[in-house]
Write a protein that holds these residues in place. Sequence first.
Motif: not given
Length: 295
Positions: A57-63
Amino acid sequence: MAWKAVSRALTTNECKKYKHISTRDGCPVCGREKETSFHALVSCEHVRMIWAQMRTVWRLPSQEVLHDTGKEWLLNVLANCDDHMRDCTIMLIWRIWSLRSDLTHGKEAPPVTAMSDYLQSYMNSLNLCCRFSIEEILKGKMPMVREETVEVPNPRTPLHWPRPPTDRAALSVDGAFMQEDGSAVVGMILRRHDGSVIFAAYRCIFNCNDALEAELHAIMQGMALALQHCSLPIVVQSDSSMALAAMNGDSLSRSADGHLVAEIGLHMEAREFVPSKIKREQNRVAHRVALYSRT
């Protein structure tokens, strides 16, 4: 919250041990690693599912960007984010820490989906406060806020069980601690190089102090069974680096788990046992065997 994570002011077990408040620095939730700020907010198994849910649901830093680079790991992550992603990341770790605090104090954590709805509602409210006046918000005179669509990447190929050398057998073990009633379950499976099973077993431990003790029980009891059923040198596979460290060191010999460490030491005198750290997803079989005992 971000300042505390960067300045090592979060009350993790690593911080408590450094300040001589506690004698243990292991994670109280999973018991597999030292509880640093990075482990508590990113790498703990109970936290990974929260990151996975919020990435839908959000744009977050990738793993791939989330690495433990020392006490300034969060600064390095935020430096590669735009304003919106940075806000979402800080909001997420704030919520993760508050839920973790509740969990360690015996409170029941809400479902991941409920936490996701809560964070989205909270972030939308903050965005409205930044864009409109309080009067406009109370009167409902602002336009609807449209959430941007998030593209969810395809799941990566899962890691497989690491096979031992042809002249050895592999003992995979796992422990699961239930904080609600202080009980634990452990699972163990001994396999040859070709994957054929020599034995699989599980145990119920009705009085356990923490997750680390459950992992030590799994190693100790698995080694005892391996001595009975196999004559080969054995690779002990676990996803708990702290439990594996007890096989070759004396870090836990004077702790409450010292009797388990001593028993492991006796088994190592009778046979060659080699500790091997594996990832959680590589230890799925032993984990399923442990959970089976709950039925």
